[in-house]
Write a protein that holds these residues in place. Structure first.
Motif, short mmCIF file in Angstrom:
data_model
loop_
_atom_site.label_atom_id
_atom_site.label_comp_id
_atom_site.label_asym_id
_atom_site.label_seq_id
_atom_site.Cartn_x
_atom_site.Cartn_y
_atom_site.Cartn_z
N VAL A 204 91.27 -1.96 153.61
CA VAL A 204 90.15 -2.91 152.40
C VAL A 204 90.59 -2.93 151.30
N ALA A 205 91.48 -1.56 150.80
CA ALA A 205 92.25 -1.60 149.39
C ALA A 205 92.61 -2.71 149.15
N MET A 206 93.68 -3.14 150.05
CA MET A 206 94.75 -4.17 150.13
C MET A 206 94.02 -5.36 150.18
N ALA A 207 93.18 -6.09 150.69
CA ALA A 207 92.06 -6.93 150.82
C ALA A 207 90.87 -7.47 149.62
N GLN A 208 90.78 -6.22 149.07
CA GLN A 208 90.33 -6.20 148.02
C GLN A 208 91.67 -6.57 146.86
N ALA A 209 91.99 -5.97 146.94
CA ALA A 209 93.14 -5.85 145.94
C ALA A 209 93.49 -7.69 145.88
N ARG A 210 93.57 -8.48 146.72
CA ARG A 210 93.78 -9.92 147.50
C ARG A 210 92.97 -10.68 147.39
N GLY A 211 91.78 -9.90 146.91
CA GLY A 211 90.86 -10.99 146.79
C GLY A 211 90.29 -11.70 148.52
N ALA A 212 90.83 -10.88 149.11
CA ALA A 212 90.07 -11.12 150.72
C ALA A 212 89.30 -11.18 151.00
N LEU A 213 88.62 -11.74 151.97
CA LEU A 213 87.45 -11.19 152.65
C LEU A 213 87.23 -10.89 153.74
N ILE A 214 86.83 -9.16 154.37
CA ILE A 214 86.50 -9.06 156.04
C ILE A 214 86.11 -9.33 156.92
N ASP A 215 85.84 -10.22 157.13
CA ASP A 215 85.47 -10.13 158.71
C ASP A 215 84.68 -9.08 159.85
N ILE A 216 84.16 -7.88 159.32
CA ILE A 216 84.55 -6.96 160.44
C ILE A 216 83.86 -7.14 161.43
N LYS A 217 84.36 -6.48 162.95
CA LYS A 217 84.53 -6.83 163.94
C LYS A 217 84.64 -5.21 164.84
N PRO A 218 83.35 -4.46 164.92
CA PRO A 218 83.97 -3.70 166.41
C PRO A 218 83.46 -3.78 167.22
N PHE A 219 84.47 -3.88 168.66
CA PHE A 219 84.43 -4.28 169.44
C PHE A 219 84.59 -3.15 170.30
N ASP A 220 84.32 -3.69 172.00
CA ASP A 220 84.24 -2.70 172.84
C ASP A 220 85.57 -2.49 173.35
N LEU A 221 86.65 -1.50 173.07
CA LEU A 221 87.89 -1.51 173.40
C LEU A 221 88.64 -0.82 175.20
N GLY A 222 87.29 -0.50 175.68
CA GLY A 222 87.28 -0.22 176.63
C GLY A 222 87.42 -1.69 177.84
N LYS A 223 86.99 -2.50 177.45
CA LYS A 223 86.27 -3.57 178.19
C LYS A 223 87.63 -4.87 177.78
N VAL A 224 88.07 -4.20 176.97
CA VAL A 224 89.66 -5.03 176.51
C VAL A 224 90.58 -4.63 177.10
N PHE A 225 90.63 -3.52 177.42
CA PHE A 225 91.56 -2.70 178.32
C PHE A 225 91.70 -3.21 179.53
N SER A 226 90.63 -3.43 180.18
CA SER A 226 90.47 -3.64 181.65
C SER A 226 90.91 -5.11 182.11
N VAL A 227 91.17 -6.19 180.87
CA VAL A 227 91.24 -7.33 180.99
C VAL A 227 93.10 -7.45 180.18
N SER A 228 93.26 -6.32 179.60
CA SER A 228 94.77 -6.83 178.76
C SER A 228 95.28 -5.79 179.37
#
Length: 199
Positions: free
Chosen positions: A24-48
């Motif tokens: 977060v500090a790095m993105a703010q220092a670079r003026g970057a926007l953060i598109d925050i995306k919490p997701f279901d890791l269990g479902k992703v594990f099941s396909v990856s």
């Protein structure tokens, strides 16, 4: 023109915890926007091909603990290696973060994310418990009870599902995962590369 970083994470991940404030500090220092995306890791594990911690080989589990201790010491961040409430269902925490993002904006959601991760990994609290989540949110200066209520709506669940679908579409297989200009970076130990991509 500001760049945007897609930030895919699961709130129960110790690696996301270790990288969150630095990212977060790095993105703010670079003026970057953060598109925050919490997701279901269990479902992703099941396909990856990923495995939940309890199903990993003993040597992998042992090395994970060594690395957590190394990074905790290196970064000066407290980390409880064996939290009382872990493994923990992440869905309630993820939905709370999405509710904060939807109603209050990215900055509030990012602050809440850090507080939830600290609650689990530094304070030994149960981030699947609604009362605990309300307290954590209130300590961030937010209306915790209101956020918990709004996190139970169908719209928040739909966004959680969309985030999970987007993670799979972006070939995410672990957390934290950062995407800059279509390029993915896996792990808090890749933040140097994320910083270069933002520069």
């Amino acid at each position: 023109m500001s760049k945007t970083v897609q930030y895919f994470f699961a709130p129960q991940s110790p690696w996301a915890y270790l990288g969150h404030e630095r990212f977060v500090a790095m993105a703010q220092a670079r003026g970057a926007l953060i598109d925050i995306k919490p997701f279901d890791l269990g479902k992703v594990f099941s396909v990856s091909g990923g495995l939940p911690l309890a199903k990993r080989a003993p040597q992998r589990q042992a090395y994970r603990l060594q690395e957590l201790a190394r990074w905790s010491k290196h970064l000066g961040l407290p980390l409880i290696a064996h939290p009382t409430f872990f493994p923990v269902p992440p869905d309630a925490a993820a939905r709370l973060i999405i509710a904060a993002r939807t109603s209050l904006g990215a900055e509030a959601a990012l602050g809440l994310t850090g507080a939830i991760m600290r609650a689990l990994w530094a304070e030994d609290r149960n981030i699947s418990d609604e009362d605990t989540l309300a307290q954590v949110a209130s300590a961030c200066g937010l209306d915790g009870k209101m956020l918990v209520k709004s996190s139970a709506t169908a719209g928040v669940q739909e966004q959680y599902d969309r985030n999970t679908d987007e993670a799979m579409a972006a070939s995410v297989f672990g957390v934290p995962w950062y995407v800059v200009d279509g390029e993915g970076f896996w792990g808090q130990d890749r933040l140097d590369f994320v910083e270069r991509a933002l520069s």
